[in-house]
Write a protein that holds these residues in place. Sequence first.
Motif, PDB file in Angstrom:
ATOM      1  N   UNK B 251      46.078  57.171 -50.022  1.00 37.28           N
ATOM      2  CA  UNK B 251      46.328  56.189 -51.080  1.00 37.28           C
ATOM      3  C   UNK B 251      45.991  56.767 -52.444  1.00 37.28           C
ATOM      4  N   UNK B 252      44.766  57.295 -52.536  1.00 35.27           N
ATOM      5  CA  UNK B 252      44.240  57.682 -53.839  1.00 35.27           C
ATOM      6  C   UNK B 252      44.919  58.906 -54.407  1.00 35.27           C
ATOM      7  N   UNK B 253      44.903  59.981 -53.665  1.00 30.84           N
ATOM      8  CA  UNK B 253      45.368  61.230 -54.241  1.00 30.84           C
ATOM      9  C   UNK B 253      46.884  61.362 -54.154  1.00 30.84           C
ATOM     10  N   UNK B 254      47.456  60.811 -53.059  1.00 31.77           N
ATOM     11  CA  UNK B 254      48.875  61.093 -52.844  1.00 31.77           C
ATOM     12  C   UNK B 254      49.760  59.863 -53.028  1.00 31.77           C
ATOM     13  N   UNK B 255      49.151  58.677 -53.179  1.00 31.64           N
ATOM     14  CA  UNK B 255      49.919  57.429 -53.297  1.00 31.64           C
ATOM     15  C   UNK B 255      50.951  57.317 -52.187  1.00 31.64           C
ATOM     16  N   UNK B 256      50.607  57.827 -51.013  1.00 32.69           N
ATOM     17  CA  UNK B 256      51.526  57.812 -49.871  1.00 32.69           C
ATOM     18  C   UNK B 256      51.222  56.576 -49.010  1.00 32.69           C
ATOM     19  N   UNK B 257      51.753  55.442 -49.420  1.00 33.00           N
ATOM     20  CA  UNK B 257      51.480  54.197 -48.702  1.00 33.00           C
ATOM     21  C   UNK B 257      52.029  54.197 -47.277  1.00 33.00           C
ATOM     22  N   UNK B 258      53.236  54.757 -47.038  1.00 32.38           N
ATOM     23  CA  UNK B 258      53.726  54.744 -45.649  1.00 32.38           C
ATOM     24  C   UNK B 258      52.790  55.442 -44.671  1.00 32.38           C
ATOM     25  N   UNK B 259      52.338  56.648 -45.022  1.00 32.39           N
ATOM     26  CA  UNK B 259      51.432  57.351 -44.105  1.00 32.39           C
ATOM     27  C   UNK B 259      50.118  56.595 -43.968  1.00 32.39           C
ATOM     28  N   UNK B 260      49.589  56.119 -45.105  1.00 32.17           N
ATOM     29  CA  UNK B 260      48.328  55.360 -45.052  1.00 32.17           C
ATOM     30  C   UNK B 260      48.485  54.138 -44.164  1.00 32.17           C
ATOM     31  N   UNK B 261      49.623  53.455 -44.258  1.00 35.64           N
ATOM     32  CA  UNK B 261      49.849  52.262 -43.437  1.00 35.64           C
ATOM     33  C   UNK B 261      49.879  52.616 -41.961  1.00 35.64           C
ATOM     34  N   UNK B 262      50.589  53.683 -41.625  1.00 36.86           N
ATOM     35  CA  UNK B 262      50.664  54.086 -40.217  1.00 36.86           C
ATOM     36  C   UNK B 262      49.274  54.413 -39.684  1.00 36.86           C
ATOM     37  N   UNK B 263      48.477  55.134 -40.478  1.00 35.56           N
ATOM     38  CA  UNK B 263      47.121  55.484 -40.033  1.00 35.56           C
ATOM     39  C   UNK B 263      46.261  54.233 -39.890  1.00 35.56           C
ATOM     40  N   UNK B 264      46.418  53.297 -40.841  1.00 39.13           N
ATOM     41  CA  UNK B 264      45.633  52.057 -40.771  1.00 39.13           C
ATOM     42  C   UNK B 264      45.987  51.275 -39.512  1.00 39.13           C
ATOM     43  N   UNK B 265      47.265  51.255 -39.185  1.00 41.03           N
ATOM     44  CA  UNK B 265      47.672  50.500 -37.996  1.00 41.03           C
ATOM     45  C   UNK B 265      47.150  51.178 -36.723  1.00 41.03           C
ATOM     46  N   UNK B 266      47.163  52.504 -36.713  1.00 44.25           N
ATOM     47  CA  UNK B 266      46.585  53.200 -35.560  1.00 44.25           C
ATOM     48  C   UNK B 266      45.099  52.875 -35.422  1.00 44.25           C
ATOM     49  N   UNK B 267      44.409  52.808 -36.554  1.00 47.76           N
ATOM     50  CA  UNK B 267      42.986  52.457 -36.526  1.00 47.76           C
ATOM     51  C   UNK B 267      42.792  51.036 -35.992  1.00 47.76           C
ATOM     52  N   UNK B 268      43.690  50.142 -36.404  1.00 51.16           N
ATOM     53  CA  UNK B 268      43.607  48.763 -35.916  1.00 51.16           C
ATOM     54  C   UNK B 268      43.842  48.688 -34.420  1.00 51.16           C
ATOM     55  N   UNK B 269      44.753  49.521 -33.928  1.00 52.07           N
ATOM     56  CA  UNK B 269      45.020  49.519 -32.488  1.00 52.07           C
ATOM     57  C   UNK B 269      43.762  49.920 -31.724  1.00 52.07           C
ATOM     58  N   UNK B 270      43.057  50.929 -32.251  1.00 51.23           N
ATOM     59  CA  UNK B 270      41.810  51.351 -31.606  1.00 51.23           C
ATOM     60  C   UNK B 270      40.801  50.203 -31.573  1.00 51.23           C
ATOM     61  N   UNK B 271      40.680  49.489 -32.701  1.00 52.94           N
ATOM     62  CA  UNK B 271      39.738  48.368 -32.759  1.00 52.94           C
ATOM     63  C   UNK B 271      40.164  47.265 -31.789  1.00 52.94           C
ATOM     64  N   UNK B 272      41.481  47.025 -31.687  1.00 58.88           N
ATOM     65  CA  UNK B 272      41.974  46.006 -30.765  1.00 58.88           C
ATOM     66  C   UNK B 272      41.633  46.359 -29.325  1.00 58.88           C
ATOM     67  N   UNK B 273      41.802  47.640 -28.988  1.00 62.24           N
ATOM     68  CA  UNK B 273      41.438  48.077 -27.633  1.00 62.24           C
ATOM     69  C   UNK B 273      39.954  47.809 -27.391  1.00 62.24           C
ATOM     70  N   UNK B 274      39.125  48.137 -28.409  1.00 58.51           N
ATOM     71  CA  UNK B 274      37.685  47.875 -28.277  1.00 58.51           C
ATOM     72  C   UNK B 274      37.435  46.383 -28.108  1.00 58.51           C
ATOM     73  N   UNK B 275      38.174  45.567 -28.863  1.00 57.14           N
ATOM     74  CA  UNK B 275      37.996  44.116 -28.779  1.00 57.14           C
ATOM     75  C   UNK B 275      38.295  43.629 -27.368  1.00 57.14           C
ATOM     76  N   UNK B 276      39.381  44.123 -26.796  1.00 55.51           N
ATOM     77  CA  UNK B 276      39.735  43.701 -25.436  1.00 55.51           C
ATOM     78  C   UNK B 276      38.634  44.096 -24.455  1.00 55.51           C
ATOM     79  N   UNK B 277      38.027  45.280 -24.711  1.00 56.90           N
ATOM     80  CA  UNK B 277      36.944  45.717 -23.850  1.00 56.90           C
ATOM     81  C   UNK B 277      35.713  44.815 -23.956  1.00 56.90           C
ATOM     82  N   UNK B 278      35.469  44.300 -25.165  1.00 60.26           N
ATOM     83  CA  UNK B 278      34.270  43.484 -25.396  1.00 60.26           C
ATOM     84  C   UNK B 278      34.532  41.991 -25.212  1.00 60.26           C
ATOM     85  N   UNK B 279      35.820  41.628 -25.022  1.00 60.63           N
ATOM     86  CA  UNK B 279      36.239  40.226 -25.200  1.00 60.63           C
ATOM     87  C   UNK B 279      35.437  39.227 -24.388  1.00 60.63           C
TER      88      UNK B 279
END
Lengths: 262, 287
Positions: B251-279
């Motif tokens: 975001x900051x240095x490259x203003x590359x929102x598409x890549x940042x968005x994809x990475x953020x969504x991958x991070x969210x998927x990891x958290x979701x998997x953790x949530x299902x494990x803890x649910x």
Amino acid sequence: MRGTSWRTAASSVYAILVYGFIFLPVVVLVLFSFQDGRFPIPPFEGFSLRWYEAVLADSRLMEALANSIVVAVGSSLVTVLLGFLSAYGLARFALPAKGVQRALLTAPLTVSYLIIGMGLLITFNFIGFPKSLLAAGIGHVVINLPLCFAIIYSQMGDHQANIEKAARDLGASEWQVITLVTAPMLWPALFAAFFLSMTFSWDEFIISFLLTRFDVTLPVEIWSLLRSGLNPKTNAVGSLVFGISAVLVVVLELVVLRKGRR
Amino acid sequence: MALAARARRFDLGAWGFVAPALLWTAAFFVAPFVVMAVVSLWERIGTDLVASWSFANYLKFFERGHFLEAMLNSLEVTVIVTVTSILLAYPFAWIIAEKVPPRLQRLALVLAILPFWTSYVVRSYSWLLVLANNGIINETLLGIGLIGEPLDLANSRTATVIGFVHFFVMLLTLTIYANLVQLSPNYRKAAADLGAGPLSTFWFVVLPLTLPGIMVGAFLTFVLCIGDYITPQVLGGNNELLMPQVIMLQIGRRADFPTASALAILLMIVVTIAYLGFARWIRLERA
């Protein structure tokens, strides 16, 4: 008996060590905010208030402080209002898909602030909403709403529903029930929700960092101060923030929690 | 259940209470997430975002080693922090709940989480003061002659972990304590009557009963730790990057929102998997 005293001693030592760990950075922070030299590191060169004077004389920091207070109070008022209304609606009425609604309201709790802030940044970019304190405040409501909703919802008990029913039977309108009966009964929960929301907003960095440009909040201004390296001025700001927060915690403890335990 | 039965009949006005909060969450949480998901399929060309509708940004994650490495670093740090924090906080919460006289317990607890209220940014910075080459620890160790050279504590994974553990020990002490004091002493008395020693009482009675508190705390730690930018950025230096740092770089240095968005969504998927494990331990209950 000897076994017991040995265990008590071990417990004490352990507790002291953990307290030491918890307080170490704070003590160092506060101690070196009084440093009479240019670096907040050993040796301690003597006691001075010059860095506090520097903080109070720094108009950018003072402006950021005012911004932080405005955003924290404003966003918390909105958050508690939204949280209270939704908790009341869900606890007192038969609505369809309650589970889904509750899940939606608490969902932001499981998403990191960075991602929430980024989503808002991209969206605001698209619709041409400028970076501002208002934009940051909107984000703060998003992150604090789940918590406020959960706190208030958890306090909506059966006995209060009965009192509300009695008020209605005596001819109170829905509006009168809410303002004169429900809200006063829930006051400790409302205050706790407001207070927690305020401290989280006041301390929030990443959303404010992404969504503000010219007017920034205190954590963002402190962040830019960090770039100048280790500096007793940063210690002084940090100590002041800690002092204010500690006072607020004590107030919460004395006013709200003591009352809640009646 | 009793309350649900007594809740008043559905009427349209009821929506008026819930609608503002639902709309706010929909407009400023769900919609931005959808926008992010869409943008993650786009491409940044020059300074413009182009709707290219490809999974290229997601493939980058697997193709470019440093993205994958950042995710692994994040997971490693998060697991180390979560486990260490629980191991430190559990005995501490237990001591406050069991050994401190009831009159003083609130005070002990308030003290245990007081530094929680220092500014988050400042808290990481203060660890820098402690861990720096000329910081308190190194100066003390040099002073008493235990080491000849300053230890490289700051700007490392160790520093990041210490900063995180400091924060989460306070959080976990709170959640575990809340669970421990709810525990009726009768369970332990019963266990003792039935011949269990202190150790087996703890292992077979107290620990399982406090597991929900531990797990809720562990999940909170996981979510907050894996998504945090400040602590690794201030304390970790740039030797190894964690996911939030990599996202912020896009975001900051490259203003590359598409890549940042994809990475953020991958991070969210990891958290979701953790949530299902803890649910099974995480529920929102009404008192």
